[in-house]
Design an enzyme around this catalytic site. Structure first.
Site, mmCIF file in Angstrom:
data_model
loop_
_atom_site.group_PDB
_atom_site.id
_atom_site.type_symbol
_atom_site.label_atom_id
_atom_site.label_comp_id
_atom_site.label_asym_id
_atom_site.label_seq_id
_atom_site.Cartn_x
_atom_site.Cartn_y
_atom_site.Cartn_z
ATOM 1 N N LYS A 63 38.018 44.387 55.386
ATOM 2 C CA LYS A 63 37.672 43.974 54.146
ATOM 3 C C LYS A 63 38.616 44.171 52.431
ATOM 4 O O LYS A 63 39.736 44.943 52.514
ATOM 5 C CB LYS A 63 36.217 44.848 53.740
ATOM 6 C CG LYS A 63 35.428 43.541 52.642
ATOM 7 C CD LYS A 63 34.076 44.097 52.094
ATOM 8 C CE LYS A 63 34.261 45.114 51.404
ATOM 9 N NZ LYS A 63 35.072 45.171 50.279
ATOM 10 N N GLU A 105 39.171 42.720 48.717
ATOM 11 C CA GLU A 105 38.559 42.266 47.351
ATOM 12 C C GLU A 105 39.263 40.757 46.837
ATOM 13 O O GLU A 105 40.725 40.749 46.259
ATOM 14 C CB GLU A 105 38.746 43.322 46.344
ATOM 15 C CG GLU A 105 37.763 44.555 47.101
ATOM 16 C CD GLU A 105 37.257 45.466 45.710
ATOM 17 O OE1 GLU A 105 37.104 45.208 44.263
ATOM 18 O OE2 GLU A 105 36.466 45.883 46.198
ATOM 19 N N GLU A 134 28.446 39.955 45.824
ATOM 20 C CA GLU A 134 28.560 41.686 45.443
ATOM 21 C C GLU A 134 27.980 40.602 43.817
ATOM 22 O O GLU A 134 28.891 40.157 42.573
ATOM 23 C CB GLU A 134 29.285 42.709 45.052
ATOM 24 C CG GLU A 134 28.538 43.982 44.105
ATOM 25 C CD GLU A 134 29.461 45.059 44.729
ATOM 26 O OE1 GLU A 134 30.559 44.163 45.287
ATOM 27 O OE2 GLU A 134 29.043 45.671 43.805
HETATM 28 O O1 KIV Z 1 33.075 50.490 49.062
HETATM 29 C C1 KIV Z 1 32.133 49.810 49.446
HETATM 30 O O2 KIV Z 1 30.828 50.353 49.661
HETATM 31 C C2 KIV Z 1 31.961 48.053 49.262
HETATM 32 C C3 KIV Z 1 30.363 47.671 49.423
HETATM 33 C C4 KIV Z 1 29.600 47.721 47.934
HETATM 34 C C5 KIV Z 1 30.436 46.762 49.500
HETATM 35 O O3 KIV Z 1 32.744 47.092 48.986
#
Ligand code: KIV
Length: 278
Positions: free
Chosen positions: A118, A120, A186
Site C-alpha cells: 500500500k 499513499e 481516509e
Molecule cells: O498505517 C495504517 O495503519 C494505515 C491505516 C490507517 C489505513 O494506513
C-alpha cells in the site's frame, strides 16, 4: 510465511472482485499473536506504518523505516493462514522514482511474503502505481488523509470538504486507472466516500469515510483500546485492553509488595513429587 500458509489467502484480484459485495473486513497488525487473533475474521490484514505510532511511540508515521516494516511484516506473516497480507511502503521508500519504488516494494514482498503493498497518494503517484502493477506488484492506494503528508496537509484534518472534493475524486480515478486493486479512503466526508465508491470500479476501503464503502479498516490498537494517547472520531472502541492491562499490572504490583504473589500454587517443592500409586 510458507507457501502452504498462503494457499487459502485471497489474492488481490479476489479482493478486487468483492466490489459491491459483502463489505471487506480489515484491521492492521504488527505482531504474530495479533495476526493469529484476526486471521479468520479478516479478508486482508494491513501491516500499517501506524506501527511507528502505536508500538514504537513515534509522534507520526514519518520515522518508520523499511527495516521496521520488514520485521513486523515477517511477524504478521507467521500468524496468517487465511487472510491476505498487505504491507505499507514507509515514507521515503517510493516517492523519489518509480525504479526505487519498485526495488523497495519488491523487497517488502520478497522478505515478508506480503501479497500486495500500500502506498499513499493519488494523481501524483499514478505513474508509480502503473509502473509497479506492470511489473507484478499489486498496489492498494491510499487517498484522502494521507498521514505521511501531515506536514504539508497541516495536520490530521478531514480532506475533500466543499471545493476540495473534486481533487479527491480525481485521485480516486487516477489510482484506479493506474491499476490499483483497491483504495483506502481516509477521513473524507461520508457523501464524498459514497460518490467515489460509485465512481470507481475498485473496492473502496473506508477509515473515517462511510459505511457505504466496499470495506472497512481500523488500526487494531485503536479498536481494542490499547492505544489511548488519543481517539479519532472515526474509531469505535470494541474493548478497553489498555485500561484492563493497566489495572492488571497495578494488581500484580500490589500483590508483589504485599507478598501475595507468588502463591503456593506458583512455587516448587524441594523434592520431586512422588508418582501417584495406582
Ligand atoms: O498505517 C495504517 O495503519 C494505515 C491505516 C490507517 C489505513 O494506513
Amino acid at each position: 510465511m510458507s507457501a502452504t500458509a498462503k494457499q487459502k489467502a485471497p489474492m488481490p484480484e479476489d479482493i478486487r472482485a468483492r466490489k459491491g459485495d459483502t463489505p471487506l473486513v480489515s484491521l492492521t497488525a504488527y505482531t504474530t499473536p495479533m495476526a493469529q487473533m484476526m486471521d479468520e475474521h479478516c479478508d486482508f490484514v494491513l501491516v500499517g506504518d501506524s506501527v511507528g505510532m502505536v508500538l514504537h511511540g513515534l509522534p507520526s508515521t514519518l520515522g518508520v523505516t523499511m527495516e521496521m516494516m520488514i520485521l513486523h511484516g515477517q511477524a504478521v506473516a507467521r500468524g496468517l493462514q487465511s487472510a491476505m497480507m498487505v504491507i505499507d511502503m514507509p515514507f521515503g521508500s517510493y516517492e523519489t522514482s518509480k525504479e526505487i519504488a519498485f526495488e523497495n516494494a519488491a523487497r517488502l514482498m520478497r522478505e515478508t511474503g506480503a501479497g500486495a503493498v500500500k502506498l499513499e497518494g493519488g494523481v501524483h503517484m499514478a505513474d508509480t502505481i502503473a509502473f509497479l502493477v506492470a511489473r507484478g506488484i499489486p498496489v492498494m492506494a491510499h487517498i484522502g488523509l494521507t498521514p505521511q503528508s501531515i506536514n504539508t496537509l497541516g495536520g490530521y484534518k478531514v480532506q475533500g470538504r466543499d471545493d476540495a472534493a473534486d481533487a479527491v475524486i480525481a485521485d480516486a480515478k487516477a489510482v484506479s486507472d493506474a491499476g490499483a486493486f483497491s483504495v483506502v479512503l481516509e477521513k473524507v466526508p461520508e457523501a464524498l466516500a459514497d460518490e467515489i465508491t460509485k465512481a470507481v470500479p475498485i473496492p473502496t476501503i473506508g477509515i473515517g469515510a462511510s459505511a457505504g464503502c466496499d470495506g472497512q479498516i481500523l488500526v487494531v490498537d485503536d479498536m481494542l483500546g490499547l492505544f489511548t494517547a488519543f481517539k479519532a472520531k472515526f474509531v469505535k472502541r470494541y474493548a478497553t485492553l489498555g485500561d484492563d492491562g493497566a489495572a492488571a499490572i497495578a494488581a500484580y504490583a500490589s500483590d508483589v509488595r504485599a507478598r501475595r504473589f507468588p502463591g503456593p500454587e506458583h512455587v516448587f517443592s524441594s523434592s520431586a513429587p512422588k508418582a501417584k500409586s495406582k
